[in-house]
Motif scaffolding. Structure first.
Motif, PDB file in Angstrom:
ATOM      1  N   HIS A  16       0.849  -1.192   0.000  1.00 20.21           N
ATOM      2  CA  HIS A  16       0.000   0.000   0.000  1.00 20.21           C
ATOM      3  C   HIS A  16       0.883   1.240   0.000  1.00 20.21           C
ATOM      4  CE1 HIS A  16      -3.756  -2.194   0.897  1.00 20.21           C
ATOM      5  NE2 HIS A  16      -2.937  -3.007   1.514  1.00 20.21           N
ATOM      6  N   ASN A  36      -0.813   4.154   4.364  1.00 22.65           N
ATOM      7  CA  ASN A  36      -1.698   5.326   4.396  1.00 22.65           C
ATOM      8  C   ASN A  36      -3.005   5.057   5.129  1.00 22.65           C
ATOM      9  OD1 ASN A  36      -0.185   7.249   3.176  1.00 22.65           O
ATOM     10  ND2 ASN A  36      -1.082   7.018   1.136  1.00 22.65           N
ATOM     11  N   HIS A  37      -3.477   3.811   5.049  1.00 22.40           N
ATOM     12  CA  HIS A  37      -4.801   3.518   5.607  1.00 22.40           C
ATOM     13  C   HIS A  37      -4.758   3.269   7.111  1.00 22.40           C
ATOM     14  CE1 HIS A  37      -3.911  -0.773   6.105  1.00 22.40           C
ATOM     15  NE2 HIS A  37      -3.359  -0.760   4.897  1.00 22.40           N
ATOM     16  N   ARG A  39      -4.935   3.692  11.022  1.00 19.74           N
ATOM     17  CA  ARG A  39      -5.557   4.622  11.957  1.00 19.74           C
ATOM     18  C   ARG A  39      -4.580   4.843  13.123  1.00 19.74           C
ATOM     19  NH1 ARG A  39     -10.012   0.595  13.457  1.00 19.74           N
ATOM     20  NH2 ARG A  39      -8.065  -0.581  13.458  1.00 19.74           N
ATOM     21  N   PRO A  80      -7.500   8.886  11.319  1.00 22.02           N
ATOM     22  CA  PRO A  80      -6.420   8.448  10.420  1.00 22.02           C
ATOM     23  C   PRO A  80      -5.066   8.807  11.006  1.00 22.02           C
ATOM     24  CG  PRO A  80      -7.573  10.352   9.527  1.00 22.02           C
ATOM     25  CD  PRO A  80      -8.350   9.920  10.725  1.00 22.02           C
ATOM     26  N   ASP A 292      -2.364  -7.083   5.709  1.00 19.58           N
ATOM     27  CA  ASP A 292      -2.785  -6.623   4.376  1.00 19.58           C
ATOM     28  C   ASP A 292      -2.607  -7.715   3.328  1.00 19.58           C
ATOM     29  OD1 ASP A 292      -3.579  -4.137   5.211  1.00 19.58           O
ATOM     30  OD2 ASP A 292      -1.612  -3.218   4.898  1.00 19.58           O
TER      31      ASP A 292
END
Length: 653
Positions: A16, A36-37, A39, A80, A292
């Motif tokens: 990612h 980036n995703h 939290r 985020p 992921d």
């Protein structure tokens, strides 16, 4: 093939886009490049390995993940990771790094405000925020401050007591010696006895299964059935297998031992074997280098199903000719418990009043704050070990040894700290997959359910349909009771046999009834499996019994307490299962309860009959109903009306 479906998605990217985060966490500068995703909770727990703050719901509802960012309390599962770049983050792990425990944490320890402990880090953070904003906060303001945090063990009163104690010590109104342990008393009842694990829970130091990390650890994800009942035609995992970082893909073919387990009935495969029987049943398990990559592999696996007729209603499932979900269970009956005592038909014929009613209870999610999780690994001596919040580890160990085809001394189960169970963690549903993956990869494997996965997959409280018939004399004496209970057991038995037994044995209640007829039937359907829940089985059947007694009291024009007093078992009584009792304290318990409650004797629904209203709600000296959040006024009792009365068939001889 009548209907062919393809499940799964396109190959997701294993890598990612990333972002660099510079922040100060618990007073220390940190710099990390993360996806980036991510939290904030992911950054703190997975990247920094600071596991004091927990993730309960992942949706900002439960508050377990509460932490400070630049002094402001946030739900870190909603923020985020980019939000903390250049900011200062404070977690429970280092709330009082010099003294070991902050004043608030000591107060939580003193007041016994921890229970399972999973919500406590969030509660401590919210309470800290409240007292930082307003050191003199009232009890209602404290409630307001904790309004975004949930405790599923229902320990709010002690939590509020703890915050008030910390407030008062902080202001000097109460001496610091109030934190000292109470002197030993003659009885533990009514005393605050310190829990040995409380310091670890109030500081977030205690490790739940999802808090555990091991070097070289893999992450598990699972392909689950989208259909309630279907035949598995084909599984295509080649694309997923080719993804870099995918270490292991498991199906039922990888089970080396006896792939049939269960608490009472061995009817469940580790991974679906040929057929799926409910939405969410595990079909394929993946272990990969990162979460992921595991998710990408799951999305790349295609499962071809042939849909089969489904059963969602237990009454329909019992019909002759209905689809058979398990070959051994005729008419899909999983368990039928019968109690026969006396002659019910003759007794009903002699009754002055016969009251009939049907009661339904619903499926209930446990919603423990700690989602299911586990960590499996193979030790140096070849022993496979699974750590999970299993509440029945000896039985699970035996089942796991059979699944793995290993001697029992080569299988080890360790019960991790349980962040709420309520019966729901008695069933083994994912530990087998973890152990197989650890054996196959020779690496530790961790699996953590999402909240959605937990709700979709784990067992629920059995929904019951209860047909009740009770015959009474005009003076209130019960002469016969008949209960026919049908429960939805879902796709696999789990604890259904035990639930049906308990509902039958305890259903008629603590009442001395000469003639009893009970049928308690658990039925297989294509719904999510039902399992143990607090007071399992007894809750549903006794709910119906107590509701029914109120209804009978209404029909007889009696005080419902008086009706119960007439019929309660006494010394020397014989139970419905013919157990002779020497000493029975039911009457004494009832008298104590009505005294403590300030019971206002009289017939039910008195307002609807033009009689004076009850006066035993919120009377002086009673504890007011607890409210959290913005509401600060006690509940006002709702006036009864004729519309509250369920329809009832009644015959008076």
């Amino acid at each position: 093939m009548s209907d062919t479906l393809l499940d799964g998605g396109t190959l997701a990217e294993g890598c990612h886009p990333t972002t660099e985060i510079n922040a100060t966490v618990n007073g220390r500068k940190v710099q990390r490049r993360v996806p980036n995703h991510y939290r904030v909770i992911d950054f703190v727990r997975e990247e920094l390995k600071l596991t004091g703050n927990k993730e309960g719901c992942g949706a900002g509802e439960c508050g377990t993940c509460s932490m400070f960012v630049d002094g402001k309390l946030i739900k870190s599962c909603l923020a985020p990771v980019q939000k903390i770049n250049g900011c200062s983050v404070e977690t429970i792990d280092d709330l009082d790094r010099d003294a070991g425990m902050s004043l608030l944490q000591q107060a939580f320890h003193k007041c016994g405000a921890s229970q399972c402990g999973y919500c406590i880090p969030g509660m401590v953070m919210a309470a800290t925020s409240t007292l930082r904003r307003n050191p003199g906060a009232s009890r209602d303001e404290i409630k307001e401050g904790l309004g975004g945090n949930i405790c599923r063990c229902t320990g709010y009163q002690k939590i509020l007591d703890a915050v008030e104690l910390a407030r008062d010590i902080q202001s000097g109104a109460v001496p610091a010696s109030a934190l000292e342990e109470d002197a030993e008393a003659h009885s533990f009842i009514g005393q605050r006895t310190r829990r040995l694990d409380a310091p670890a829970k109030v500081t977030g130091a205690i490790k739940y299964a999802a808090d555990m990390f091991m070097p070289n650890m893999l992450h598990m994800q699972v392909v689950r059935s989208p259909h309630p009942h279907a035949r598995i035609v084909r599984i295509d995992a080649e694309t997923a297998r080719a993804i870099p970082g995918v270490e292991c893909i498991l199906t039922c073919d990888d089970v080396p031992g006896v792939d049939n387990f269960g608490v009472f009935i061995e009817d469940q495969p580790t991974l679906a074997r040929g057929v799926v029987r409910y939405v969410g049943e595990a079909v394929v398990a993946v272990a990969a280098e990162t979460l992921d990559i595991a998710r990408a592999a799951v999305a790349a696996i295609h499962v071809e199903y042939e849909k089969l007729p489904s059963l969602f209603d237990p009454h329909t499932a019992m019909h002759d000719g209905a689809v058979q979900l398990h070959g051994f269970a005729q008419n899909n009956i999983c368990k039928h418990t019968r109690i026969r005592k006396g002659d019910v038909d003759a007794a009903l014929a002699s009754a002055d009043v016969i009251v009939e009613q049907t009661y339904d209870t619903q499926s209930v999610e446990h919603a423990y704050l700690e989602p299911e999780a586990g960590l499996a690994y193979v030790e140096a001596d070849g022993c496979v070990t699974v750590q999970s919040p299993s509440q029945n580890i000896t039985h699970h160990r035996h089942m796991l040894a059979r699944i793995l085809g290993r001697p029992i001394n080569k299988v080890r189960m360790i019960m991790s700290t349980v962040g709420g169970g309520f019966g729901g963690k008695e069933d083994m549903i994912y530990q087998g997959m973890l152990a197989l993956a650890a054996i196959k990869t020779r690496r530790p494997v961790r699996y953590v359910f999402t909240r959605e996965e937990s709700i979709k997959v784990s067992a629920k409280r059995h929904p019951f349909n209860i047909r009740y018939t009770m015959g009474l004399k005009r003076d209130g004496r019960i002469v016969a009771t008949k209960m026919v209970m049908v429960a939805d057991g879902g796709a696999y038995a789990l604890s259904t046999p035990g639930v049906m037994n308990k509902s039958a044995i305890l259903g008629p209640g603590p009442y001395d009834i000469a003639n009893v007829w009970v049928d308690s039937i658990g039925v297989y359907t294509n719904n999510t499996p039902s399992g143990a829940f607090r007071a399992f089985g007894a809750f549903q059947s006794e709910f119906a019994t107590e509701c029914h007694l109120d209804l009978c009291a209404q029909r007889l024009g009696m005080d419902p307490v008086a009706l119960r007093r007439i019929n309660l078992m006494r010394d020397g009584a014989t139970t419905h299962t013919r157990q002779q009792l020497d000493r029975v304290l039911a009457v004494e318990c009832l008298e104590a309860a009505i005294k403590a409650a300030g019971w206002d004797a009289g017939v039910p629904y008195r307002q609807g009959q033009g009689k004076p209203q009850r006066n035993d709600f919120n009377y002086e000296g009673s504890r007011q109903s607890y409210l959290i959040g913005g509401q600060t006024q006690p509940l006002v009792p709702r006036a009864s009306s004729k519309s509250d009365v369920h329809p009832v068939k009644i015959s008076i001889n």
